[in-house]
Structure formats: C-alpha cells, structure tokens
Design an enzyme around this catalytic site. Sequence first.
Site, short mmCIF file in Angstrom:
data_model
loop_
_atom_site.label_atom_id
_atom_site.label_comp_id
_atom_site.label_asym_id
_atom_site.label_seq_id
_atom_site.Cartn_x
_atom_site.Cartn_y
_atom_site.Cartn_z
N GLU A 161 0.72 -1.11 -0.07
CA GLU A 161 -0.04 0.02 0.24
C GLU A 161 0.79 1.34 -0.11
O GLU A 161 1.81 1.52 0.74
CB GLU A 161 -0.75 -0.02 1.33
CG GLU A 161 -1.97 1.12 1.19
CD GLU A 161 -3.25 1.00 2.50
OE1 GLU A 161 -4.01 0.22 2.01
OE2 GLU A 161 -2.98 1.43 3.31
N GLY A 194 -4.11 -0.97 8.48
CA GLY A 194 -5.78 -0.63 8.60
C GLY A 194 -6.37 -1.64 7.37
O GLY A 194 -5.57 -2.31 6.76
N SER A 195 -7.59 -1.96 7.43
CA SER A 195 -8.21 -2.66 6.16
C SER A 195 -8.01 -1.68 4.93
O SER A 195 -7.80 -0.73 5.13
CB SER A 195 -9.60 -2.72 6.40
OG SER A 195 -10.10 -1.47 6.40
N HIS A 229 -2.39 -6.68 15.77
CA HIS A 229 -1.75 -6.99 14.74
C HIS A 229 -2.42 -6.05 13.56
O HIS A 229 -1.83 -5.95 12.53
CB HIS A 229 -1.37 -8.31 14.41
CG HIS A 229 -2.24 -8.83 13.61
ND1 HIS A 229 -3.75 -9.30 14.33
CD2 HIS A 229 -2.35 -9.86 12.37
CE1 HIS A 229 -4.40 -9.75 13.32
NE2 HIS A 229 -3.71 -10.26 12.39
#
Lengths: 135, 477
Positions: free
Chosen positions: B205, B375-376, B400
Amino acid sequence: MPYTELDHTADILIRVRAPTLNGLFSEAARAMFATMFADRSPGGREEAFSLCADDRDELLRDFLSELLFLSEVKGVVFTDAEVDLQGTCLSCTAHGESFDPQRHRGGTEIKGVSFSGLRIINTDEGYQVDILFDV
Amino acid sequence: MLAGCTKVGNMEWEVPVGFVPGMRVPGRFFLSDDLAETVEEGAIRQLANVATLPGIVRHSLAMPDIHWGYGFPIGGVAAFDMHEGVISPGGVGFDINCGVRLIATPLTVEEITRKRELIEALFHAIPTGVGTKSTLRLSSGDLNDMMDSGAAWAVEHGYGLESDLEHCEESGRMKEASGAEVSGKARQRGMPQCGTLGSGNHFLELQVVTDIRDPEAAEAFGIRQGNVCFMVHCGSRGLGHQVCTDHLKLLEKATGKYHIAIPDRQLACAPVTSPEGKAYLGAMAAAANYAWANRQMITHTARTVFSSFFGLDHEEMPLVYDVAHNVAKIEEHTVNGKTMRLCVHRKGATRAFGPHSHDIPRAYAATGQPVIIPGSMGSASYLLKGTQTAMEKTFGSTCHGAGRVLSRTQAKKGARGAEIRETLARRGIIVRATSPAVIAEEAPEAYKPSDEVVRVVHQAGLSLTVARLEPLGVIKG
C-alpha cells in the site's frame, strides 16, 4: 447442497454431508477447490495418490492437505476426486485442469486445513463434517 | 457475549480459571466496551483452551483484535517456560512470519502526479495473486541459505540495503532455523514463490503520513507529516503453510507421547526442549527467515519502481521497521522480578518492546520499538511505539490489525468489487487487484475500524500512537 458455508468471521468454515464416507471425502475436496478457484471445468489432468492415517478425521485432513500441495506444485485446479477408503487408508484419483490465471483467479487462497473441530459424525442420512480452512 | 468474564481494568478483562476444565492460569484480554460487543464466544473459549497447556506463564492473553481462529485465537499471545512449557504450531498458524513493514520516502503527495501509473507499475513488477511465480530461479542451495540467513540472504544478493537488517525484528533472521527440518514438499512450494506477494489480505500500500501524534518518536522513526511511504504485508507463502501442515502431524504424535491433554486437536504441542519441539522450532524459524527474505525482495522491487519514477536512490527510502505477527520466539522477560527465558507465541499479534530493550535498534532505544498496524483496505494504518506496560502485561505484545467483523461471504454479498473500487477511487485511493472478488472480500466494511482497535491499545498502554497513515493506493493478490 452437499456442502454449505457456515458463518466464520476470519476463516472459512464448511459443512459437508454425504451418504457414504467415500462421498464425504470427494465432496470435501470439491468444496475446497470451489472456494479456491473461480470458474472450474473438467480438463485432462489427473493425479493419483494413496495415504494412511491413525483415524478417519486425520485421514480427511491429510487427504485435503495433499490435494492442496498437489494443486500448488503441479499447477492443477481439481474438479473432482474419486476416493476409495479402506479403514484408515485411502487411494485417490483426482481430476482437473491446468491452472489458468485469467479464468481461475477470483477465489480465496487456502493456506491450510485446520484440525480445529474437525470430526466426522454419523447422521441419519450418512456422514457430516465441519472443516475450518485457514485463508 | 462476555458471560463468565470479569472486567479487571479500564480496557482489561479476565477469563477465570475454570472457564474451561484444566486451565492452569487465567486468561486476559484487552477490549473497549464497544469492541466487546463484537467478540465471538468461540474466541474466548480458545483463549481459555490455551491456558490449559503445560508450562504457560502468568496469563493466556489476547489483544483487542481477538478473533475466533483455530487452536489459539487470532490476537493470541502466550509464553511458556523453557523447561516445563510447550511449543505449538496452533499458536503460530499456517502463515509463519506473516508480517508487515513500512518504508519511508522523501516524496510529498503533490509529487505523486502519476499515481495510477505508479500503482500499475508496482502491480506488474511484484508477482501478485494465486499461482504467480517468482522471476528468480533459486537452486536448492540458495533456498537453504535463504532459510538460514533470512533478510541478510536477500541483502547479500543485492535485494536491499545493509541498514535494512537492523530495522527488522530479530534483524530479519531467527538463529534457531534448521533447514534440515523443512520437508521436500515445503521446499517444492517455496522454491518458485520467493519475492511474491500472495493473495487474500496481503498487499502493498502507498500511504501518506497525515497526523503525527508523537513528534519525537516520529523524528526517531524518520517519519514526516505529509510524506509518502509504503507498507508491505505478506508472509512465508506455501513454504510456511507446508511447514505448519507437516509439523502439526508430527506434534500430534508427540502430544500423546508426552501425555499432554489438549482440548482442541489444533493445539498439538510438545515440550519446547523435546526433539519434536526443537524440530518444529527449527522448521518454523527457517520459514520465518524465508518470509523476511521475501519481504526484503519485494521491498527492493518496489524501491526500484520508485527510483524509476522519481529518480530516488534506494538509500532515500529507508526501512522504518519490519514486524512479524505469526511466530514463536525464545525471549527473555521479567516475571515476578525474575528474568526468565520463555517461548513466546504470537498469533496475529505484534511484538511491541519498550524503550531500552536489548532487542531493538539503537536508534530506537529511547522511543521503543516501532509497531506497525495496518488498517483494512481504504482505512488508516498506524505507526505506534512499544512500551514498558506491554513488557509488564503482555510479554511485549500488541495487536496486529483491525480484525474482521464480516465473513468473506458476507462481505462479497454486501458489495461488488467493482463498486468498492469506484467508491475508493472517488476518495483518491486506487486499488489494483488480480480480480474484483479479492476486493469485495477485503471490503472496508468487513473490518473493525482500525481507529478503535488502535485507541484501545493506546489507552491500555500496550503501545502508543506515533502517526496515522492514510492510504493512497494499494495492490492486492
């Protein structure tokens, strides 16, 4: 439906039912590969193997783990598995097609077959088992 | 939801001995009242089951992202005495050393003018998704060296910087690794997969630092407001999955041999110092090293892409830190005033060592270890720092990730991948994945809000927030 997905938040929990033990093993394999790969159809690939374990629950776990291994290293997407159980040993011939990223992606990669809660039970209709896959 | 549990602190709950038969110590978990509503009964039972294992020290623990898993709950932490205690693959999971790392860059958001092209280039450079193979052809000798040396193997072969190693938990290498305990099957799976991202919740990401909450620690970690960074989340691929499968089977036999009663077959275990226990530790450490080499190679590929886009040197993109979140390790901790060597299992939990720990880089000695909480997809990630409180309460551990609230099937029913991609694109977040179904499974709504989980660990003092990282784009398998 011979198999159904039960509610499990983090992983994938599948309930398999079949009139015979051989059928239960075949259906469990079908459920696993339906989870992993989209759009499967029979092809010309075949893999055969034999296994023994201490009990039938362990045999089912080892059988699915072996198919998972073969699928990954041989690049085969299995569509069905013929299973012949003799006590706590089995021989299997699994059929499928070569992995094609364009067609088969879109499923959920299974990392392992958990032993958590895996217990084959007898029912009025035959056999039933819940299998938790780590994804 | 929490029937039979007692609240013992602001964010702390206890599962008493007797919750399941045979518990040797109480369970403890950390949750806000809001998050307590979402905990599955099965997860609490699993936490209690772990407390029945021989040699468990102090508490069976779970972090605020506690979930119903298999064997241990996800978010589970347990430490075992080296002499009387056990080691269990059920406390590590199939994806050994699944972990996450954060790499800083000097770029600002304004400089990312060709974001879609950048994401596309990363997606094509890093093998991603089910069935992808590495472009690297490893010999079996190479694989042995990789399993022995971990991230250092990758750096020696040109994939990364010497300084990266110091910024990995364990310096990217567990010394207990024993390739001899890794089966031919595991090797066959691992050989073609090094340097691949995998699928499911694994990702790379692109992020921007939006909110520095601890300027001193951020300075030490090399993180600046408005700067772009990237995060890599992946593990040991098929090699680690097979090590778990193989050794579970061996340890099932050992469980009977050593007369250990277990409430769940996935908790198969053996004394840490038994031949079977040592064999698993050796194989697990080898898989953990493979995972560190894997993340190191992906980092190098991503840096190369950034270099070609922005003319940066690799040295301008330092590794902030790399943390493992599925692993068992031999660590020293203080218990009742005594220093003890323990086998600490973390399953879906992150090490969060406090200031002045011997096991963290010198540059971070005053702040504590960097802790990275992804994060998602589409929600914020966080950089935190380890604390003395974590050392005292959780053997230096914290959460986590955000933790799911919807199953994959429910998530897929909720929204289609293409719709989620468009929604995120309107917020300026570009998602590139091998299929829309992967996006639907990992929909933002499928996870607890990462802000809430991070708020709990911060307030419980298990780790303290340093910075918030907002997503700009993501590649997924």
